[in-house]
Design a protein around this motif. Structure first.
Motif, mmCIF file in Angstrom:
data_model
loop_
_atom_site.group_PDB
_atom_site.id
_atom_site.type_symbol
_atom_site.label_atom_id
_atom_site.label_comp_id
_atom_site.label_asym_id
_atom_site.label_seq_id
_atom_site.Cartn_x
_atom_site.Cartn_y
_atom_site.Cartn_z
ATOM 1 N N GLU A 160 0.815 -1.208 0.000
ATOM 2 C CA GLU A 160 0.000 0.000 0.000
ATOM 3 C C GLU A 160 0.854 1.266 0.000
ATOM 4 N N ASN A 161 2.106 1.150 0.385
ATOM 5 C CA ASN A 161 3.039 2.279 0.300
ATOM 6 C C ASN A 161 3.699 2.381 -1.076
ATOM 7 N N GLN A 162 3.519 1.345 -1.903
ATOM 8 C CA GLN A 162 4.259 1.276 -3.160
ATOM 9 C C GLN A 162 4.001 2.462 -4.108
ATOM 10 N N PRO A 163 2.754 2.937 -4.278
ATOM 11 C CA PRO A 163 2.552 4.090 -5.165
ATOM 12 C C PRO A 163 3.384 5.303 -4.742
ATOM 13 N N PHE A 164 3.529 5.491 -3.429
ATOM 14 C CA PHE A 164 4.346 6.591 -2.924
ATOM 15 C C PHE A 164 5.829 6.323 -3.189
ATOM 16 N N ALA A 165 6.227 5.046 -3.019
ATOM 17 C CA ALA A 165 7.619 4.675 -3.270
ATOM 18 C C ALA A 165 7.996 4.923 -4.725
ATOM 19 N N THR A 166 7.070 4.628 -5.634
ATOM 20 C CA THR A 166 7.327 4.821 -7.062
ATOM 21 C C THR A 166 7.518 6.297 -7.389
ATOM 22 N N LYS A 167 6.638 7.150 -6.845
ATOM 23 C CA LYS A 167 6.743 8.586 -7.094
ATOM 24 C C LYS A 167 8.013 9.166 -6.486
ATOM 25 N N ILE A 168 8.361 8.670 -5.282
ATOM 26 C CA ILE A 168 9.582 9.154 -4.615
ATOM 27 C C ILE A 168 10.813 8.790 -5.438
ATOM 28 N N LEU A 169 10.833 7.574 -5.963
ATOM 29 C CA LEU A 169 11.964 7.141 -6.786
ATOM 30 C C LEU A 169 12.088 8.004 -8.042
ATOM 31 N N GLN A 170 10.951 8.324 -8.661
ATOM 32 C CA GLN A 170 10.964 9.169 -9.856
ATOM 33 C C GLN A 170 11.520 10.556 -9.542
ATOM 34 N N LEU A 171 11.098 11.110 -8.410
ATOM 35 C CA LEU A 171 11.568 12.439 -8.015
ATOM 36 C C LEU A 171 13.057 12.419 -7.682
ATOM 37 N N LYS A 172 13.509 11.356 -7.030
ATOM 38 C CA LYS A 172 14.928 11.253 -6.710
ATOM 39 C C LYS A 172 15.770 11.158 -7.982
ATOM 40 N N THR A 173 15.226 10.500 -8.995
ATOM 41 C CA THR A 173 15.920 10.422 -10.281
ATOM 42 C C THR A 173 16.007 11.805 -10.911
ATOM 43 N N GLU A 174 14.907 12.575 -10.787
ATOM 44 C CA GLU A 174 14.913 13.937 -11.308
ATOM 45 C C GLU A 174 15.953 14.788 -10.583
ATOM 46 N N VAL A 175 16.043 14.640 -9.261
ATOM 47 C CA VAL A 175 17.029 15.383 -8.476
ATOM 48 C C VAL A 175 18.445 15.052 -8.946
ATOM 49 N N ARG A 176 18.705 13.788 -9.130
ATOM 50 C CA ARG A 176 20.036 13.360 -9.561
ATOM 51 C C ARG A 176 20.358 13.907 -10.956
ATOM 52 N N ASN A 177 19.368 13.909 -11.854
ATOM 53 C CA ASN A 177 19.587 14.434 -13.205
ATOM 54 C C ASN A 177 19.905 15.927 -13.173
ATOM 55 N N VAL A 178 19.209 16.664 -12.293
ATOM 56 C CA VAL A 178 19.473 18.105 -12.177
ATOM 57 C C VAL A 178 20.868 18.335 -11.597
#
Length: 343
Positions: free
Chosen positions: A143-161
Motif C-alpha cells: 500500500e506504500n508502493q505508489p508513494f515509493a514509485t513517485k519518490i523514486l521518480q523524483l529522486k531520479t529527477e534530483v540526480r539528473n538536475v
C-alpha cells in the motif's frame, strides 16, 4: 499463533541441498559473540552447528525422487499477546518447540513397524529468531508502493538536475519527496515502511527444518500429503495415510495454553480464523455471544491482525452486513495467509 508448513523449494535454480536454507537461518548470528548467538537444537540436543544440520538433513534422503522435497520448513509465530506471556523468549520457545513436535508426529496417520509414529522417528532441527523484516508481499509495503514509485521518480529527477542532465529546482523536488514520505499510509517510528525494514516490537518466532524421511532413512513422512488422515483399502489390507494439519494447528494452540497458562481469546483460535474465511456468519454469531470484555479484546485482536472490520457495525449488535463483508473477505483471506496461518 500462526503456523506454516512449507516444502523445500525445488526445480529451477534451487539447490537440492538444505545448505541455502540453513545459511538463511544463520543470518541473525552474523557479527554476534558466541554467547549471544541462537543455535540450532532438536529434541535432545542443544548448540548444534549449522554444518551438522546440513549434513544430517542432506544425508537422510534415501529413495526420494528428484521432484520430491528433501525437507519441510515449519514456521511458528506466536502473537504479541502470546509472547507477553513468556518469561524468557529463547528458553520458553525452545521448550515449546519440543512439545509441539510431539503434536506434529501425533498428527501423522501412519505406522512404523506396526506402531504409531513417535518423536524419535523424526529428524528435525529448530532455531529461534528474534527479528523480522517487512517483505514485498506485506500489506504495508504494497500500500506504500505508489508513494515509493513517485519518490523514486523524483529522486531520479534530483540526480539528473544535480549532474547537469536536466534543469529544475532541487529544493522544490526534495520538498515534494518529503511530503510523499509523510503521506505514505504506513509508517513506523516516523518513517515510511519499506521492504527490508526491521519490524518493531517483539518478533520472536521459531524456524524448524524437518527431514522428509524418518530418522532411520527408510520411511517417508510428508506433512504436505494431499491426503488428510484416513484409512484406505489397498490390496485387501487397511492402510493408514495422511497428515492432519487442522489437528496439528489446534494441538499446537492447546499445548501453548497448557504449557504457559495462557487464556486464549476466541479471535486467537485457529478454528475461529478458519470460520472467518469459510463461514463468516457463524464466526460473527459466535463472536457476539462472548462476554463484553472478551468481545472487546477479540475486536482489538482482529484489528491488529489485519482483519478488515466495518466501523458501522456496533460490537453489541448482530449486524453482519454480508454484502459489504463478502467484498472484504478476499482481502481478509490474503491478510491471514500472509500472516502465515497456514490454512
Amino acid at each position: 499463533m500462526y503456523i506454516t508448513i512449507t516444502p523445500q523449494k525445488m526445480g529451477g535454480n534451487y539447490s537440492k541441498s538444505s545448505a541455502d536454507f540453513v545459511g538463511y537461518l544463520e543470518k541473525e548470528n552474523q557479527g554476534l559473540e558466541q554467547q549471544d548467538m541462537e543455535h540450532f537444537f532438536n529434541q535432545n540436543g542443544d548448540e548444534i552447528s549449522a554444518e551438522e544440520v546440513v549434513r544430517e538433513i542432506d544425508g537422510n534422503t534415501a529413495k526420494l525422487e528428484k521432484h520430491e522435497p528433501r525437507f519441510y520448513s515449519i514456521t511458528v509465530s506466536p502473537s504479541k499477546y502470546e509472547l507477553k506471556r513468556l518469561q524468557n523468549h529463547s528458553k520458553d520457545l525452545q521448550k515449546y518447540t519440543r512439545e509441539i513436535m510431539k503434536d506434529y508426529v501425533a498428527s501423522f496417520n501412519r505406522e512404523i513397524n506396526g506402531r504409531p509414529v513417535n518423536i524419535d522417528d523424526i529428524k528435525y532441527y529448530a532455531k529461534i529468531e528474534h527479528q523480522r523484516t517487512f517483505k514485498g508481499t506485506d500489506k504495508q509495503v504494497q500500500e506504500n508502493q505508489p508513494f515509493a514509485t513517485k519518490i523514486l521518480q523524483l529522486k531520479t529527477e534530483v540526480r539528473n538536475v544535480q549532474e547537469g542532465r536536466a534543469e529544475g529546482n532541487v529544493k522544490k523536488l526534495e520538498k515534494k519527496i518529503g511530503k510523499l514520505e509523510r503521506e505514505a499510509p504506513h509508517q513506523q517510528n516516523g518513517k515510511r515502511i519499506v521492504q527490508g525494514m526491521p519490524k518493531a516490537g517483539d518478533q520472536s518466532h521459531i524456524h524448524i527444518i524437518v527431514s522428509r524421511k524418518d530418522a532411520s532413512n527408510r520411511f517417508s513422512l510428508s506433512p504436505g500429503s494431499k491426503y488428510k488422515a484416513s484409512d484406505v483399502e489397498l490390496n485387501g489390507k487397511t492402510v493408514k495415510r495422511g497428515f492432519d494439519r487442522d489437528g496439528f494447528f489446534e494441538k499446537a494452540e492447546k499445548t501453548f495454553d497448557k504449557t504457559f497458562g495462557y487464556q486464549r481469546n476466541f479471535a486467537e483460535t485457529y478454528k475461529a480464523r478458519k470460520d472467518f474465511i469459510k463461514n463468516p456468519k457463524i464466526y460473527f454469531a459466535s463472536l457476539m455471544k462472548l462476554p463484553t470484555n472478551e468481545k472487546a479484546l477479540a475486536f482489538k485482536i482482529m484489528e491488529k491482525s489485519g482483519i478488515p472490520m466495518m466501523p458501522s457495525i456496533p460490537v453489541t449488535k448482530v449486524q453482519l452486513a454480508m454484502k459489504i463483508f463478502n467484498r472484504l473477505r478476499r482481502g481478509a483471506e490474503v491478510a491471514i495467509k500472509s500472516s502465515s496461518i497456514g490454512i
